[in-house]
Design an enzyme around this catalytic site. Structure first.
Site, PDB file in Angstrom:
ATOM      1  N   ASP A   1      -6.724   4.077  -3.050  1.00 33.94           N
ATOM      2  CA  ASP A   1      -6.111   2.847  -2.577  1.00 33.94           C
ATOM      3  C   ASP A   1      -6.454   1.742  -3.590  1.00 33.94           C
ATOM      4  O   ASP A   1      -7.366   1.883  -4.406  1.00 33.94           O
ATOM      5  CB  ASP A   1      -6.693   2.545  -1.193  1.00 33.94           C
TER       6      ASP A   1
ATOM      7  N   ASP B   1      -6.245  -2.261  -2.979  1.00 32.54           N
ATOM      8  CA  ASP B   1      -6.897  -3.471  -2.450  1.00 32.54           C
ATOM      9  C   ASP B   1      -7.990  -3.092  -1.451  1.00 32.54           C
ATOM     10  O   ASP B   1      -7.755  -2.340  -0.508  1.00 32.54           O
ATOM     11  CB  ASP B   1      -5.860  -4.377  -1.774  1.00 32.54           C
TER      12      ASP B   1
ATOM     13  N   ALA C   1       3.543  -3.908   1.516  1.00 31.65           N
ATOM     14  CA  ALA C   1       4.510  -4.454   2.471  1.00 31.65           C
ATOM     15  C   ALA C   1       4.845  -5.908   2.170  1.00 31.65           C
ATOM     16  O   ALA C   1       5.873  -6.416   2.627  1.00 31.65           O
ATOM     17  CB  ALA C   1       3.973  -4.325   3.892  1.00 31.65           C
TER      18      ALA C   1
ATOM     19  N   CYS D   1       4.354   1.577  -2.156  1.00 31.39           N
ATOM     20  CA  CYS D   1       5.414   1.548  -1.146  1.00 31.39           C
ATOM     21  C   CYS D   1       5.789   0.093  -0.910  1.00 31.39           C
ATOM     22  O   CYS D   1       4.954  -0.692  -0.464  1.00 31.39           O
ATOM     23  CB  CYS D   1       4.949   2.183   0.163  1.00 31.39           C
TER      24      CYS D   1
ATOM     25  N   CYS E   1      10.281   4.436   6.092  1.00 34.78           N
ATOM     26  CA  CYS E   1      10.288   5.233   4.869  1.00 34.78           C
ATOM     27  C   CYS E   1       9.305   6.377   5.038  1.00 34.78           C
ATOM     28  O   CYS E   1       8.596   6.457   6.045  1.00 34.78           O
ATOM     29  CB  CYS E   1       9.887   4.356   3.675  1.00 34.78           C
TER      30      CYS E   1
END
Ligand code: MG
Ligand code: ZN
Length: 187
Positions: free
Chosen positions: A8, A10, A53, A89, A104
């Site tokens: 990952d 952040d 996002a 994403c 998605c």
């Protein structure tokens, strides 16, 4: 086929900063480059997978995500380490930017980014790991038969305090340095 460690971004490599939308708000954890280098040397592909996002929400420009990842790659390479791929994403079902406002298969814990990376880089997901500070970073691993590690950096302590019955971490450790050490001990 190579084994991989999916990281990952952040709260894992760099400090959690809400919706990170400017380079001057990006702060590396002091051990991140060393941890990535140790995984490189052990033969793992190191791949960044990040839910962004903020793009669908109109908070983060998509072009900034590319800029941020070039910046991270350069910083890592300057330390003699390497990231083999970056995947993000941009989606969010109720986002405000029409082209990204949809369900998605790539928003973690959906495994789309791992499957894409596995196809691009010839990775053996069953022998791989995913590391992050949210339960969805662990869940994305178990979705593909990999092992997931939860970190206590970023939002991880809050996550640790709210266990998810259907998400089973292989380990919960303090930070990315400890996760790299734990992975190297498994060999
Ligand atoms: Mg995170
Ligand atoms: Zn997506």
């Amino acid at each position: 086929m190579r084994r991989a460690v999916f990281l990952d971004r952040d709260g894992t490599i760099v400090e959690e900063a809400g919706y990170l939308e400017r380079l001057d708000r990006m702060v590396f954890y002091p051990y991140s480059v060393d941890a990535i280098r140790a995984l490189n040397r052990a033969g793992f592909a190191v791949v960044v997978i990040t839910n962004q996002a903020g793009i669908a929400r109109g908070i983060v420009r998509e072009s900034f995500v590319g800029e941020a990842h070039r910046h991270i790659a350069a910083r890592v390479e300057a330390g003699g380490a390497r990231i083999d791929g970056f995947y993000y994403c941009p989606h969010y079902a109720t986002g405000t930017v029409k082209e990204f406002a949809r369900d998605c298969d790539c928003r973690k814990p959906q495994p789309g980014m791992l499957r894409k990376a596995a196809a691009d880089l010839d990775l053996d997901l069953s022998q791989s790991f995913a590391v992050g500070d949210r339960w969805h970073d662990v869940g994305v691993a178990t979705a593909v038969g990999a092992r997931g590690i939860l970190l206590r950096t970023g939002l991880g302590r809050r996550e640790e305090a709210s266990p998810q019955p259907d998400v089973r971490p292989a380990a919960i450790v303090d930070d990315l340095a400890a996760a790299a050490a734990w992975i190297l001990e498994q060999r």
